[in-house]
Design an enzyme around this catalytic site. Sequence first.
Site, PDB file in Angstrom:
ATOM      1  N   ASN A  83       0.843  -1.181   0.000  1.00 30.39           N
ATOM      2  CA  ASN A  83       0.000   0.000   0.000  1.00 30.39           C
ATOM      3  C   ASN A  83       0.893   1.250   0.000  1.00 30.39           C
ATOM      4  O   ASN A  83       2.120   1.152   0.039  1.00 30.39           O
ATOM      5  CB  ASN A  83      -0.947  -0.024   1.205  1.00 30.39           C
ATOM      6  CG  ASN A  83      -2.258   0.671   0.918  1.00 30.39           C
ATOM      7  OD1 ASN A  83      -2.298   1.687   0.233  1.00 30.39           O
ATOM      8  ND2 ASN A  83      -3.337   0.113   1.440  1.00 30.39           N
ATOM      9  N   HIS A 113      23.152   0.170  12.756  1.00 28.91           N
ATOM     10  CA  HIS A 113      24.287   1.092  12.797  1.00 28.91           C
ATOM     11  C   HIS A 113      25.165   0.798  14.008  1.00 28.91           C
ATOM     12  O   HIS A 113      24.710   0.239  15.002  1.00 28.91           O
ATOM     13  CB  HIS A 113      23.780   2.535  12.830  1.00 28.91           C
ATOM     14  CG  HIS A 113      22.999   2.885  11.607  1.00 28.91           C
ATOM     15  ND1 HIS A 113      23.589   3.231  10.417  1.00 28.91           N
ATOM     16  CD2 HIS A 113      21.661   2.887  11.368  1.00 28.91           C
ATOM     17  CE1 HIS A 113      22.656   3.457   9.504  1.00 28.91           C
ATOM     18  NE2 HIS A 113      21.475   3.246  10.064  1.00 28.91           N
ATOM     19  N   GLY A 140      -0.858  -1.387   8.689  1.00 24.36           N
ATOM     20  CA  GLY A 140      -0.298  -0.074   8.411  1.00 24.36           C
ATOM     21  C   GLY A 140       0.644   0.419   9.493  1.00 24.36           C
ATOM     22  O   GLY A 140       0.429   0.212  10.684  1.00 24.36           O
ATOM     23  N   THR A 163      10.542  -6.866  16.480  1.00 30.53           N
ATOM     24  CA  THR A 163      11.960  -6.955  16.803  1.00 30.53           C
ATOM     25  C   THR A 163      12.462  -8.394  16.835  1.00 30.53           C
ATOM     26  O   THR A 163      13.666  -8.619  16.878  1.00 30.53           O
ATOM     27  CB  THR A 163      12.242  -6.315  18.171  1.00 30.53           C
ATOM     28  OG1 THR A 163      11.486  -7.008  19.168  1.00 30.53           O
ATOM     29  CG2 THR A 163      11.872  -4.838  18.178  1.00 30.53           C
ATOM     30  N   LYS A 164      11.519  -9.370  16.844  1.00 28.01           N
ATOM     31  CA  LYS A 164      11.880 -10.788  16.923  1.00 28.01           C
ATOM     32  C   LYS A 164      11.097 -11.572  15.887  1.00 28.01           C
ATOM     33  O   LYS A 164      10.052 -11.133  15.419  1.00 28.01           O
ATOM     34  CB  LYS A 164      11.566 -11.339  18.315  1.00 28.01           C
ATOM     35  CG  LYS A 164      12.391 -10.688  19.396  1.00 28.01           C
ATOM     36  CD  LYS A 164      12.079 -11.251  20.747  1.00 28.01           C
ATOM     37  CE  LYS A 164      12.981 -10.536  21.757  1.00 28.01           C
ATOM     38  NZ  LYS A 164      12.677 -10.884  23.103  1.00 28.01           N
ATOM     39  N   ARG A 178       4.177  -8.386  20.391  1.00 26.32           N
ATOM     40  CA  ARG A 178       4.028  -9.592  21.208  1.00 26.32           C
ATOM     41  C   ARG A 178       2.859 -10.399  20.682  1.00 26.32           C
ATOM     42  O   ARG A 178       1.928  -9.839  20.101  1.00 26.32           O
ATOM     43  CB  ARG A 178       3.750  -9.204  22.656  1.00 26.32           C
ATOM     44  CG  ARG A 178       4.889  -8.486  23.333  1.00 26.32           C
ATOM     45  CD  ARG A 178       4.505  -8.146  24.781  1.00 26.32           C
ATOM     46  NE  ARG A 178       5.547  -7.395  25.428  1.00 26.32           N
ATOM     47  CZ  ARG A 178       5.628  -6.066  25.417  1.00 26.32           C
ATOM     48  NH1 ARG A 178       4.731  -5.349  24.791  1.00 26.32           N
ATOM     49  NH2 ARG A 178       6.606  -5.461  26.047  1.00 26.32           N
TER      50      ARG A 178
END
Length: 184
Positions: A83, A113, A140, A163-164, A178
Amino acid sequence: MTERQKMEAGEWYCCLDPELDALRAEARRAVHAHNICPPDARGAIAPELAALFAVVGRDCFLEAPFHCAYGINLSLGDRVFFNAGCVVLDTAPVTIGNDTMLGPAVQIYCAEHAKDPALRARGLEIAHPVRISENVWIGGAAIIMPGVTIGNNAIIGAGSVVTKDVPAGETVAGNPARPVRAHR
């Protein structure tokens, strides 16, 4: 070993390298062509952008505006839908499986970084691949962080920061994302 070779090998590299600058400039030109082309003339993906990608499956559609860092590391399966406003910073391979849908403003990041400010100022980063399997729905404004793998049939809630890794069939939401519940 060149900075591009280091990037491709998953090693620390300098993103301020002239060869990498030239690749990003090529991607910006293709992205620009996609984003300014009238929708009826552009089709599903502007030819310049499709030519840049590593793989474009059948019946993919990228709504404008769209942005990618390199494009050369992006592989789309069949019937992938982006989208408006999606961003893919593909410093490493980004693979998106068949029948996957990305909502507006989804962001996929591959670069990490340097934590040391002096190294960061020198442009040092490392790239981690992102793998999104088949039939995934990403809501979104979700953000997919470097190195994440999302399994088949998973759902990522809008606004989530992933993040996982997300197992197949799981629904995740939140920051950090989660598990919410398994779905059928």
